[in-house]
Design an enzyme around this catalytic site. Structure first.
Site, PDB file in Angstrom:
ATOM      1  N   GLY A   1      -6.115 -66.688   7.932  1.00  0.00           N
ATOM      2  CA  GLY A   1      -5.060 -65.835   8.458  1.00  0.00           C
ATOM      3  C   GLY A   1      -5.508 -64.805   9.487  1.00  0.00           C
TER       4      GLY A   1
ATOM      5  N   ASP B   1      -5.036 -60.455   7.948  1.00  0.00           N
ATOM      6  CA  ASP B   1      -3.708 -60.492   8.555  1.00  0.00           C
ATOM      7  C   ASP B   1      -2.753 -59.513   7.868  1.00  0.00           C
ATOM      8  OD1 ASP B   1      -3.670 -61.979   6.193  1.00  0.00           O
ATOM      9  OD2 ASP B   1      -2.951 -63.829   7.120  1.00  0.00           O
TER      10      ASP B   1
ATOM     11  N   ASP C   1      -1.121 -57.204   0.868  1.00  0.00           N
ATOM     12  CA  ASP C   1       0.051 -57.419   0.007  1.00  0.00           C
ATOM     13  C   ASP C   1      -0.219 -56.763  -1.349  1.00  0.00           C
ATOM     14  OD1 ASP C   1       2.354 -58.378  -1.198  1.00  0.00           O
ATOM     15  OD2 ASP C   1       1.761 -60.475  -1.193  1.00  0.00           O
TER      16      ASP C   1
ATOM     17  N   LYS D   1       2.384 -54.640   3.570  1.00  0.00           N
ATOM     18  CA  LYS D   1       3.671 -54.643   2.872  1.00  0.00           C
ATOM     19  C   LYS D   1       3.854 -53.309   2.175  1.00  0.00           C
ATOM     20  CE  LYS D   1       4.247 -59.557   2.283  1.00  0.00           C
ATOM     21  NZ  LYS D   1       4.425 -60.714   1.399  1.00  0.00           N
TER      22      LYS D   1
ATOM     23  N   PHE E   1       8.361 -62.474   2.699  1.00  0.00           N
ATOM     24  CA  PHE E   1       7.309 -63.384   3.113  1.00  0.00           C
ATOM     25  C   PHE E   1       7.406 -63.625   4.610  1.00  0.00           C
ATOM     26  CE2 PHE E   1       5.069 -67.400   3.553  1.00  0.00           C
ATOM     27  CZ  PHE E   1       3.924 -67.122   2.821  1.00  0.00           C
ATOM     28  N   VAL E   2       6.337 -63.372   5.337  1.00  0.00           N
ATOM     29  CA  VAL E   2       6.355 -63.483   6.801  1.00  0.00           C
ATOM     30  C   VAL E   2       5.366 -64.544   7.272  1.00  0.00           C
ATOM     31  CG1 VAL E   2       7.107 -61.098   7.104  1.00  0.00           C
ATOM     32  CG2 VAL E   2       4.664 -61.607   7.077  1.00  0.00           C
TER      33      VAL E   2
ATOM     34  N   ASP F   1       0.565 -68.028   7.403  1.00  0.00           N
ATOM     35  CA  ASP F   1       1.087 -69.375   7.186  1.00  0.00           C
ATOM     36  C   ASP F   1       2.052 -69.456   6.015  1.00  0.00           C
ATOM     37  OD1 ASP F   1      -1.032 -68.982   5.177  1.00  0.00           O
ATOM     38  OD2 ASP F   1      -0.672 -71.078   4.688  1.00  0.00           O
TER      39      ASP F   1
ATOM     40  N   ARG G   1       0.947 -70.841  11.592  1.00  0.00           N
ATOM     41  CA  ARG G   1      -0.069 -69.887  12.058  1.00  0.00           C
ATOM     42  C   ARG G   1      -0.051 -69.760  13.580  1.00  0.00           C
ATOM     43  NH1 ARG G   1      -3.325 -68.857   7.581  1.00  0.00           N
ATOM     44  NH2 ARG G   1      -3.831 -70.615   6.233  1.00  0.00           N
TER      45      ARG G   1
END
Ligand code: IMP
Ligand code: MG
Length: 186
Positions: free
Chosen positions: A50, A106, A109, A138, A159-160, A166, A172
């Site tokens: 990521g 990336d 979370d 987040k 969820f992004v 991904d 991606r």
């Protein structure tokens, strides 16, 4: 689309950050990191897969000598919620002895991935310091108490995908960051 192409943008419910917004914010972050690490031996350790795109863009905005390395972990295992376990894939740890390390991911979370990597690098690689940079964070209560030292944008608890992020290994290469349409989530 013509020629068998897929327009991945059509899979998005909405775009959160477009290419210009990402580019501008990454440039600001590079300038901040340049100021704070000047004169120090800096190694950026990207969390693959990521972090690959963010790494490529961010390092070109840092006006300092630096080295790059990477670490490969998995925590999602194909779902849209963290599994709670962080698995390290590599057999070789980066050589970070005496270096100021900036772990680059990336998105932050639950915090478990960043916590596990920080602990492992500190425990096994004898770095001078360990800090962290994420493009996205987040705005949720973390499973483990950790925040990134440098953060690009805050996002909600959704969820992004795109710009390295991904869903089941795809999206991606989408140049923007957005939220998938429900039809494309299993
Ligand atoms: P954490 O361990 O829960 O903080 O999760 C961090 C990792 O989960 C990141 O390195 C991402 O690979 C992945 N992740 C977390 N949220 C998302 C998301 O919204 N989209 C895609 N990947 C995500
Ligand atoms: Mg990841």
């Amino acid at each position: 689309m013509a020629n068998g192409e897929t327009n991945l943008h059509e899979h998005l419910d909405r775009v959160l950050f477009d290419q210009v917004q990402i580019r501008d914010r990454v440039a600001e972050m590079g300038a901040e990191i340049t100021r704070e690490f000047a004169g120090e031996p800096l190694t950026i350790v990207a969390v693959l897969q990521g972090g690959a795109l963010f790494m490529a863009d961010l390092i070109r905005e840092i006006r300092l000598p630096l080295e790059i390395d990477s670490i490969s972990v998995a925590s999602y295992h194909g779902a849209t919620e963290s599994s709670g376990t962080v698995t390290f894939h590599q057999t070789r740890m980066p050589n970070l002895r005496g270096r100021n390390v900036l772990i680059l991911d990336d998105i932050l979370d639950t915090g478990r991935t960043m916590r596990a990597i920080k602990d492992k690098l500190r425990g096994e690689c004898s770095p001078k310091s360990v800090r962290s940079v994420v493009l996205l964070s987040k705005s949720i209560e973390r499973a483990v108490p950790i925040e990134a030292d440098y953060c690009g944008f805050a996002v909600g608890n959704e969820f992004v995908v795109g710009y390295g992020l991904d869903y089941q290994g795809r999206y991606r290469n989408l140049p923007v960051i957005g939220v998938l349409k429900e039809d494309f989530i299993e």
